[in-house]
Motif scaffolding. Structure first.
Motif, PDB file in Angstrom:
ATOM      1  N   THR A 128     -40.821 -20.918 -18.129  1.00  0.00           N
ATOM      2  CA  THR A 128     -41.818 -20.581 -16.540  1.00  0.00           C
ATOM      3  C   THR A 128     -42.947 -20.854 -16.859  1.00  0.00           C
ATOM      4  N   LEU A 129     -42.887 -20.006 -17.997  1.00  0.00           N
ATOM      5  CA  LEU A 129     -44.494 -19.362 -18.408  1.00  0.00           C
ATOM      6  C   LEU A 129     -45.564 -20.151 -18.953  1.00  0.00           C
ATOM      7  N   ALA A 130     -44.246 -21.561 -19.325  1.00  0.00           N
ATOM      8  CA  ALA A 130     -45.030 -23.160 -19.538  1.00  0.00           C
ATOM      9  C   ALA A 130     -45.723 -23.970 -18.409  1.00  0.00           C
ATOM     10  N   ASN A 131     -44.559 -23.629 -17.312  1.00  0.00           N
ATOM     11  CA  ASN A 131     -45.810 -24.474 -16.899  1.00  0.00           C
ATOM     12  C   ASN A 131     -47.055 -23.755 -15.652  1.00  0.00           C
ATOM     13  N   TRP A 132     -47.502 -22.212 -15.996  1.00  0.00           N
ATOM     14  CA  TRP A 132     -48.031 -21.529 -15.469  1.00  0.00           C
ATOM     15  C   TRP A 132     -49.451 -21.615 -16.419  1.00  0.00           C
ATOM     16  N   VAL A 133     -48.865 -21.957 -17.912  1.00  0.00           N
ATOM     17  CA  VAL A 133     -49.694 -22.165 -19.311  1.00  0.00           C
ATOM     18  C   VAL A 133     -50.189 -23.978 -18.446  1.00  0.00           C
ATOM     19  N   ALA A 134     -49.960 -25.120 -18.078  1.00  0.00           N
ATOM     20  CA  ALA A 134     -50.172 -25.951 -18.261  1.00  0.00           C
ATOM     21  C   ALA A 134     -51.250 -26.052 -16.683  1.00  0.00           C
ATOM     22  N   LYS A 135     -50.654 -25.172 -15.950  1.00  0.00           N
ATOM     23  CA  LYS A 135     -51.638 -25.567 -14.393  1.00  0.00           C
ATOM     24  C   LYS A 135     -52.551 -24.691 -14.936  1.00  0.00           C
TER      25      LYS A 135
END
Length: 229
Positions: free
Chosen positions: A39-46
């Protein structure tokens, strides 16, 4: 020694992206938010995609971050480092500026190409009223892609930050799989509450405005192994 924060983050979540990586508490508001590595990786990528595709940032550009410790701050910082931006904390010209809504007046001292405001809502809801001259970070970032390929080389400040994180890991005796409880009101430096756990492949329980009476039970509930009080 590691010199690329994006690679350290990727390595930290690779063994099990579904496990809790960052658990956030704010005893002043009653907030609890838990993010897995995925989930954090998704926010980071965005966030990184927003910086590159919308703002037009290039490696080495400066980013101002006027945010307190928070799980959304973790996404902003890791997004900036993934895009190999240099995060600065002293007023000056920057390509992009992220500011908490209660620091918008302070943010006017920073000449910035683009400005994003964060309300730090517990559920990451869009702001109903966006400060003049700013875009709402939550609304803007959601439109961007869920995957980002970091640059091969880290940013110019990565090595120094990771060296400090490694020193904190050694001081605390952190190991992979450990879980660190941090009072972020006393330890607001992201090296303490974000980079050190990632460097150790550990997870973190970050507490703002902690109620001392709740901490022993929280440590037991969250199964923490180390404490930065």
């Amino acid at each position: 020694m590691a010199d690329n924060i994006a690679r350290v983050f990727a390595d930290a979540i690779a063994p099990d992206p579904t496990r809790p990586l960052l658990t956030w508490y704010d005893d002043a508001t009653g907030e609890r938010t838990e993010l897995s590595g995925a989930t954090l990786a998704n926010w980071v990528a965005k966030t990184a995609n927003l910086l590159v595709d919308e703002v037009g940032c290039a490696p080495g550009d400066a980013a101002g971050v006027l945010l307190p410790p928070h799980w959304q701050t973790a996404a902003v910082l890791l997004g900036c480092w993934s895009a190999t931006l240099t995060v600065v904390d002293a007023p000056g010209p920057v390509e992009v500026l992220f500011t908490a809504v209660d620091r918008v007046d302070e943010a006017t001292r920073w000449p910035a190409g683009e400005r994003y405001a964060l309300a730090l809502d517990p559920f990451a809801l869009p702001m109903r009223q966006v400060p003049a001259g700013c875009a709402d970070f939550v609304s803007a970032v959601r439109a961007h892609g869920d995957h980002f390929t970091p640059y091969p080389s880290g940013g110019e400040g990565d090595a120094a930050l990771l060296a400090r994180a490694a020193a904190r890991v050694a001081e605390l005796g952190l190991s992979p799989g450990d879980r660190l409880l941090v009072d972020v009101t006393r330890h607001p430096d992201p090296v303490d509450w974000l980079l050190a756990p990632l460097t150790a492949h550990a997870s973190v329980v970050a507490c703002a405005h902690p109620d001392p009476a709740r901490l022993p039970a929280r440590a037991e509930t969250e199964k923490t192994t180390h404490t930065l009080p």
